[in-house]
Motif scaffolding. Structure first.
Motif, PDB file in Angstrom:
ATOM      1  N   GLU A 109       0.830  -1.207   0.000  1.00 35.16           N
ATOM      2  CA  GLU A 109       0.000   0.000   0.000  1.00 35.16           C
ATOM      3  C   GLU A 109       0.862   1.255   0.000  1.00 35.16           C
ATOM      4  OE1 GLU A 109      -3.334   0.067   2.733  1.00 35.16           O
ATOM      5  OE2 GLU A 109      -3.244  -2.124   2.846  1.00 35.16           O
ATOM      6  N   ALA A 110       1.961   1.204   0.729  1.00 32.20           N
ATOM      7  CA  ALA A 110       2.883   2.348   0.760  1.00 32.20           C
ATOM      8  C   ALA A 110       3.504   2.551  -0.623  1.00 32.20           C
ATOM      9  CB  ALA A 110       3.970   2.127   1.805  1.00 32.20           C
ATOM     10  N   LYS A 111       3.793   1.476  -1.319  1.00 34.31           N
ATOM     11  CA  LYS A 111       4.377   1.563  -2.661  1.00 34.31           C
ATOM     12  C   LYS A 111       3.397   2.217  -3.632  1.00 34.31           C
ATOM     13  CE  LYS A 111       7.495   0.388  -5.773  1.00 34.31           C
ATOM     14  NZ  LYS A 111       8.726   1.090  -5.877  1.00 34.31           N
ATOM     15  N   VAL A 112       2.108   1.908  -3.481  1.00 34.83           N
ATOM     16  CA  VAL A 112       1.091   2.532  -4.328  1.00 34.83           C
ATOM     17  C   VAL A 112       1.016   4.028  -4.030  1.00 34.83           C
ATOM     18  CG1 VAL A 112      -1.389   2.641  -4.793  1.00 34.83           C
ATOM     19  CG2 VAL A 112      -0.254   0.426  -4.624  1.00 34.83           C
ATOM     20  N   MET A 113       1.062   4.376  -2.760  1.00 36.56           N
ATOM     21  CA  MET A 113       0.925   5.774  -2.365  1.00 36.56           C
ATOM     22  C   MET A 113       2.160   6.599  -2.726  1.00 36.56           C
ATOM     23  SD  MET A 113      -0.611   7.116   1.123  1.00 36.56           S
ATOM     24  CE  MET A 113      -1.035   8.820   1.335  1.00 36.56           C
ATOM     25  N   TRP A 114       3.330   6.019  -2.513  1.00 40.87           N
ATOM     26  CA  TRP A 114       4.590   6.714  -2.773  1.00 40.87           C
ATOM     27  C   TRP A 114       5.414   5.895  -3.755  1.00 40.87           C
ATOM     28  CZ3 TRP A 114       3.385   6.053   2.673  1.00 40.87           C
ATOM     29  CH2 TRP A 114       2.773   7.182   3.222  1.00 40.87           C
ATOM     30  N   GLY A 115       5.000   5.881  -5.000  1.00 43.08           N
ATOM     31  CA  GLY A 115       5.606   5.059  -6.040  1.00 43.08           C
ATOM     32  C   GLY A 115       7.055   5.352  -6.348  1.00 43.08           C
ATOM     33  N   LYS A 116       7.531   6.535  -5.972  1.00 38.51           N
ATOM     34  CA  LYS A 116       8.935   6.868  -6.228  1.00 38.51           C
ATOM     35  C   LYS A 116       9.881   6.149  -5.266  1.00 38.51           C
ATOM     36  CE  LYS A 116       8.322  11.492  -8.201  1.00 38.51           C
ATOM     37  NZ  LYS A 116       8.666  12.914  -8.022  1.00 38.51           N
ATOM     38  N   LEU A 117       9.344   5.636  -4.172  1.00 38.36           N
ATOM     39  CA  LEU A 117      10.185   4.919  -3.214  1.00 38.36           C
ATOM     40  C   LEU A 117      10.426   3.505  -3.719  1.00 38.36           C
ATOM     41  CD1 LEU A 117       8.621   5.987   0.202  1.00 38.36           C
ATOM     42  CD2 LEU A 117      10.607   6.947  -0.937  1.00 38.36           C
ATOM     43  N   THR A 118      11.656   3.051  -3.606  1.00 38.25           N
ATOM     44  CA  THR A 118      11.990   1.706  -4.054  1.00 38.25           C
ATOM     45  C   THR A 118      11.626   0.688  -2.974  1.00 38.25           C
ATOM     46  OG1 THR A 118      14.226   1.747  -3.127  1.00 38.25           O
ATOM     47  CG2 THR A 118      13.948   2.615  -5.384  1.00 38.25           C
ATOM     48  N   ASP A 119      11.598  -0.579  -3.371  1.00 40.60           N
ATOM     49  CA  ASP A 119      11.344  -1.639  -2.402  1.00 40.60           C
ATOM     50  C   ASP A 119      12.425  -1.648  -1.320  1.00 40.60           C
ATOM     51  OD1 ASP A 119       8.981  -2.553  -3.557  1.00 40.60           O
ATOM     52  OD2 ASP A 119      10.029  -3.972  -4.857  1.00 40.60           O
ATOM     53  N   ASP A 120      13.660  -1.400  -1.715  1.00 41.60           N
ATOM     54  CA  ASP A 120      14.757  -1.363  -0.743  1.00 41.60           C
ATOM     55  C   ASP A 120      14.560  -0.244   0.271  1.00 41.60           C
ATOM     56  OD1 ASP A 120      16.038  -3.547  -1.860  1.00 41.60           O
ATOM     57  OD2 ASP A 120      17.442  -2.344  -3.033  1.00 41.60           O
ATOM     58  N   GLU A 121      14.116   0.915  -0.204  1.00 42.28           N
ATOM     59  CA  GLU A 121      13.874   2.037   0.712  1.00 42.28           C
ATOM     60  C   GLU A 121      12.739   1.704   1.674  1.00 42.28           C
ATOM     61  OE1 GLU A 121      15.261   5.912  -1.844  1.00 42.28           O
ATOM     62  OE2 GLU A 121      13.340   4.992  -2.354  1.00 42.28           O
ATOM     63  N   LEU A 122      11.694   1.082   1.158  1.00 41.28           N
ATOM     64  CA  LEU A 122      10.581   0.706   2.029  1.00 41.28           C
ATOM     65  C   LEU A 122      11.014  -0.366   3.024  1.00 41.28           C
ATOM     66  CD1 LEU A 122       7.689   0.747  -0.574  1.00 41.28           C
ATOM     67  CD2 LEU A 122       8.026   2.342   1.311  1.00 41.28           C
ATOM     68  N   ASP A 123      11.890  -1.270   2.599  1.00 38.26           N
ATOM     69  CA  ASP A 123      12.428  -2.268   3.533  1.00 38.26           C
ATOM     70  C   ASP A 123      13.246  -1.587   4.621  1.00 38.26           C
ATOM     71  OD1 ASP A 123      11.275  -4.430   2.228  1.00 38.26           O
ATOM     72  OD2 ASP A 123      13.081  -4.882   1.054  1.00 38.26           O
ATOM     73  N   GLN A 124      14.000  -0.573   4.253  1.00 42.68           N
ATOM     74  CA  GLN A 124      14.803   0.184   5.221  1.00 42.68           C
ATOM     75  C   GLN A 124      13.915   0.830   6.280  1.00 42.68           C
ATOM     76  OE1 GLN A 124      16.972   3.268   3.290  1.00 42.68           O
ATOM     77  NE2 GLN A 124      18.677   1.957   2.681  1.00 42.68           N
ATOM     78  N   ALA A 125      12.798   1.355   5.848  1.00 38.94           N
ATOM     79  CA  ALA A 125      11.899   2.055   6.770  1.00 38.94           C
ATOM     80  C   ALA A 125      11.321   1.105   7.805  1.00 38.94           C
ATOM     81  CB  ALA A 125      10.773   2.732   5.994  1.00 38.94           C
ATOM     82  N   GLN A 126      11.065  -0.140   7.445  1.00 36.80           N
ATOM     83  CA  GLN A 126      10.545  -1.165   8.352  1.00 36.80           C
ATOM     84  C   GLN A 126       9.331  -0.692   9.142  1.00 36.80           C
ATOM     85  OE1 GLN A 126      13.911  -2.253  10.745  1.00 36.80           O
ATOM     86  NE2 GLN A 126      14.877  -3.379   9.085  1.00 36.80           N
ATOM     87  N   GLY A 127       8.532   0.146   8.528  1.00 36.35           N
ATOM     88  CA  GLY A 127       7.321   0.615   9.189  1.00 36.35           C
ATOM     89  C   GLY A 127       7.542   1.710  10.210  1.00 36.35           C
ATOM     90  N   GLN A 128       8.747   2.216  10.306  1.00 34.78           N
ATOM     91  CA  GLN A 128       9.049   3.291  11.255  1.00 34.78           C
ATOM     92  C   GLN A 128       8.676   4.624  10.618  1.00 34.78           C
ATOM     93  OE1 GLN A 128      13.059   2.967  12.700  1.00 34.78           O
ATOM     94  NE2 GLN A 128      12.885   0.747  12.912  1.00 34.78           N
ATOM     95  N   ALA A 129       7.772   5.328  11.268  1.00 39.56           N
ATOM     96  CA  ALA A 129       7.209   6.561  10.720  1.00 39.56           C
ATOM     97  C   ALA A 129       8.280   7.600  10.411  1.00 39.56           C
ATOM     98  CB  ALA A 129       6.167   7.132  11.682  1.00 39.56           C
ATOM     99  N   GLU A 130       9.238   7.778  11.291  1.00 37.43           N
ATOM    100  CA  GLU A 130      10.271   8.802  11.083  1.00 37.43           C
ATOM    101  C   GLU A 130      11.125   8.484   9.864  1.00 37.43           C
ATOM    102  OE1 GLU A 130      11.049  11.826  12.472  1.00 37.43           O
ATOM    103  OE2 GLU A 130       9.094  11.606  13.395  1.00 37.43           O
ATOM    104  N   LYS A 131      11.516   7.223   9.720  1.00 33.67           N
ATOM    105  CA  LYS A 131      12.330   6.841   8.568  1.00 33.67           C
ATOM    106  C   LYS A 131      11.540   7.005   7.277  1.00 33.67           C
ATOM    107  CE  LYS A 131      15.558   3.545  10.587  1.00 33.67           C
ATOM    108  NZ  LYS A 131      16.032   2.149  10.549  1.00 33.67           N
ATOM    109  N   LEU A 132      10.290   6.579   7.297  1.00 31.27           N
ATOM    110  CA  LEU A 132       9.450   6.687   6.111  1.00 31.27           C
ATOM    111  C   LEU A 132       9.250   8.153   5.735  1.00 31.27           C
ATOM    112  CD1 LEU A 132       7.791   5.267   3.962  1.00 31.27           C
ATOM    113  CD2 LEU A 132       5.875   5.203   5.576  1.00 31.27           C
ATOM    114  N   ALA A 133       8.984   8.995   6.717  1.00 28.51           N
ATOM    115  CA  ALA A 133       8.804  10.427   6.455  1.00 28.51           C
ATOM    116  C   ALA A 133      10.077  11.031   5.875  1.00 28.51           C
ATOM    117  CB  ALA A 133       8.399  11.157   7.732  1.00 28.51           C
ATOM    118  N   GLY A 134      11.226  10.615   6.377  1.00 24.29           N
ATOM    119  CA  GLY A 134      12.495  11.116   5.860  1.00 24.29           C
ATOM    120  C   GLY A 134      12.706  10.732   4.404  1.00 24.29           C
TER     121      GLY A 134
END
Length: 65
Positions: free
Chosen positions: A16-41
């Motif tokens: 769902e995050a990939k659909v919303m923020w398509g410019k983010l790669t799978d690796d970046e989303l894996d890095q975020a691990q659901g942490q709001a601060e990392k995802l926002a950054g």
């Protein structure tokens, strides 16, 4: 949904995050691990948003899931 629940369900929410923020790669989303601060950054960096805008988007995303 609290932070522990988000982190536990991140693999499902990642799509769902990939659909919303398509410019983010799978690796970046894996890095975020659901942490709001990392995802926002990542959103701030990739989309050129202010910190407040990115945090608001992430908060709204987590509130609706």
């Amino acid at each position: 949904m609290n932070q522990d629940q988000i982190a536990g369900q991140w693999k499902q929410l990642k799509g769902e995050a990939k659909v919303m923020w398509g410019k983010l790669t799978d690796d970046e989303l894996d890095q975020a691990q659901g942490q709001a601060e990392k995802l926002a950054g990542l959103i701030q960096e990739r989309y050129g948003k202010t910190k407040e805008e990115a945090q608001t988007e992430v908060r709204k995303f987590f509130d609706r899931v």
